[in-house]
Design a protein around this motif. Sequence first.
Motif, PDB file in Angstrom:
ATOM      1  N   ARG A 197       9.648  -9.886  14.532  1.00 17.79           N
ATOM      2  CA  ARG A 197      11.015  -9.541  14.106  1.00 17.79           C
ATOM      3  C   ARG A 197      11.158  -8.057  13.820  1.00 17.79           C
ATOM      4  NH1 ARG A 197      13.819 -12.783   9.792  1.00 17.79           N
ATOM      5  NH2 ARG A 197      15.419 -11.272  10.320  1.00 17.79           N
ATOM      6  N   LEU A 198      10.082  -7.434  13.354  1.00 17.23           N
ATOM      7  CA  LEU A 198      10.130  -6.003  13.054  1.00 17.23           C
ATOM      8  C   LEU A 198       9.842  -5.142  14.279  1.00 17.23           C
ATOM      9  CD1 LEU A 198       8.244  -5.983   9.635  1.00 17.23           C
ATOM     10  CD2 LEU A 198      10.664  -5.431  10.008  1.00 17.23           C
ATOM     11  N   SER A 199       9.372  -5.770  15.345  1.00 16.75           N
ATOM     12  CA  SER A 199       8.959  -5.050  16.561  1.00 16.75           C
ATOM     13  C   SER A 199       7.920  -3.976  16.235  1.00 16.75           C
ATOM     14  CB  SER A 199      10.171  -4.422  17.275  1.00 16.75           C
ATOM     15  OG  SER A 199      11.076  -5.413  17.664  1.00 16.75           O
ATOM     16  N   ILE A 200       6.914  -4.395  15.468  1.00 14.97           N
ATOM     17  CA  ILE A 200       5.811  -3.499  15.136  1.00 14.97           C
ATOM     18  C   ILE A 200       4.501  -4.166  15.527  1.00 14.97           C
ATOM     19  CG2 ILE A 200       7.036  -2.363  13.227  1.00 14.97           C
ATOM     20  CD1 ILE A 200       5.319  -4.079  11.265  1.00 14.97           C
ATOM     21  N   ALA A 201       3.465  -3.375  15.645  1.00 12.96           N
ATOM     22  CA  ALA A 201       2.141  -3.913  15.937  1.00 12.96           C
ATOM     23  C   ALA A 201       1.603  -4.630  14.704  1.00 12.96           C
ATOM     24  CB  ALA A 201       1.203  -2.779  16.345  1.00 12.96           C
ATOM     25  N   ARG A 202       0.777  -5.611  14.943  1.00 14.06           N
ATOM     26  CA  ARG A 202       0.171  -6.362  13.846  1.00 14.06           C
ATOM     27  C   ARG A 202      -0.588  -5.424  12.903  1.00 14.06           C
ATOM     28  NH1 ARG A 202      -0.688 -11.854  13.612  1.00 14.06           N
ATOM     29  NH2 ARG A 202      -2.260 -12.519  12.121  1.00 14.06           N
ATOM     30  N   GLY A 203      -1.253  -4.435  13.462  1.00 21.46           N
ATOM     31  CA  GLY A 203      -2.008  -3.469  12.659  1.00 21.46           C
ATOM     32  C   GLY A 203      -1.121  -2.700  11.693  1.00 21.46           C
ATOM     33  N   SER A 204       0.124  -2.472  12.075  1.00 17.62           N
ATOM     34  CA  SER A 204       1.059  -1.765  11.184  1.00 17.62           C
ATOM     35  C   SER A 204       1.326  -2.587   9.927  1.00 17.62           C
ATOM     36  CB  SER A 204       2.378  -1.485  11.899  1.00 17.62           C
ATOM     37  OG  SER A 204       2.172  -0.593  12.958  1.00 17.62           O
ATOM     38  N   PHE A 205       1.442  -3.891  10.115  1.00 16.64           N
ATOM     39  CA  PHE A 205       1.668  -4.758   8.959  1.00 16.64           C
ATOM     40  C   PHE A 205       0.548  -4.564   7.948  1.00 16.64           C
ATOM     41  CE2 PHE A 205       0.842  -8.657   6.619  1.00 16.64           C
ATOM     42  CZ  PHE A 205       2.096  -8.972   6.112  1.00 16.64           C
ATOM     43  N   LYS A 228       0.854  -1.185   0.000  1.00 15.38           N
ATOM     44  CA  LYS A 228       0.000   0.000   0.000  1.00 15.38           C
ATOM     45  C   LYS A 228       0.894   1.241   0.000  1.00 15.38           C
ATOM     46  CE  LYS A 228      -3.590  -2.358   2.655  1.00 15.38           C
ATOM     47  NZ  LYS A 228      -4.343  -2.358   3.919  1.00 15.38           N
ATOM     48  N   GLN A 229       0.307   2.383  -0.265  1.00 10.16           N
ATOM     49  CA  GLN A 229       1.062   3.635  -0.303  1.00 10.16           C
ATOM     50  C   GLN A 229       1.760   3.915   1.026  1.00 10.16           C
ATOM     51  OE1 GLN A 229       1.717   5.414  -3.089  1.00 10.16           O
ATOM     52  NE2 GLN A 229       3.159   6.473  -1.750  1.00 10.16           N
ATOM     53  N   THR A 230       1.146   3.495   2.120  1.00 15.59           N
ATOM     54  CA  THR A 230       1.751   3.688   3.446  1.00 15.59           C
ATOM     55  C   THR A 230       3.158   3.089   3.505  1.00 15.59           C
ATOM     56  OG1 THR A 230      -0.478   3.388   4.327  1.00 15.59           O
ATOM     57  CG2 THR A 230       1.304   3.407   5.918  1.00 15.59           C
ATOM     58  N   PHE A 231       3.326   1.941   2.884  1.00 15.77           N
ATOM     59  CA  PHE A 231       4.643   1.303   2.845  1.00 15.77           C
ATOM     60  C   PHE A 231       5.637   2.184   2.090  1.00 15.77           C
ATOM     61  CE2 PHE A 231       7.735  -1.301   0.531  1.00 15.77           C
ATOM     62  CZ  PHE A 231       8.353  -1.973   1.568  1.00 15.77           C
ATOM     63  N   TYR A 232       5.217   2.694   0.961  1.00 23.03           N
ATOM     64  CA  TYR A 232       6.114   3.512   0.138  1.00 23.03           C
ATOM     65  C   TYR A 232       6.445   4.852   0.789  1.00 23.03           C
ATOM     66  CZ  TYR A 232       5.441  -0.003  -3.438  1.00 23.03           C
ATOM     67  OH  TYR A 232       5.422  -1.195  -4.114  1.00 23.03           O
TER      68      TYR A 232
END
Length: 192
Positions: A41-49, A3-7
Amino acid sequence: MPKQTFYNLSEEKKNLIDKVLKDEFSSKPFKDCNVKNIVDRLSIARGSFYQYFDDLKDSYFYILDKETKDVHFLFMSVLRQNNNDVLKALDVFGDEVCDLIFEDGEYNLYKFRYLYWNSELEDGWKAKKKEYYAIFHNDKSSIDHELIYFMKAIVHGLIERNFKEEWSRDVFIEKYNLHINWLKRGVENENI
């Protein structure tokens, strides 16, 4: 695809996500991969993925698209470079596909793709790669598409056997040349 959020992420963050995704999908078949391993591994919330990808399959297709090359595109490229001479293209293609699947960093991505690809993944891939399938099927050249499908079956079978039987590069080339020579000469006169 992302998604654009990733970019919108920093290059450093995108590169880290790429690395973790590649590690996840290179270490085991897709069916054994999961979002939990990735977010841990990324130490992020599932929602961020899910802000970056629709789902696990979407992230898998992203990494395949980014890190591997499509063997079908490769063959069509080799074929065109050889003026649509299928026999010449087949002679060159063995080394080209070998370079692709035996590349150190991508070997396991190819391995797990060829050994564990299923109809659900195929349907999802086709939906994501509509342009490729449109180009291939709308090709108006003199290429016999049934011949391409026949050769595809042979090459895919060899690639799959390569991973199942853990061949070396030399064994793959030997088997490839054997099969292609049968294709060229026909199997009518071969001793079975």
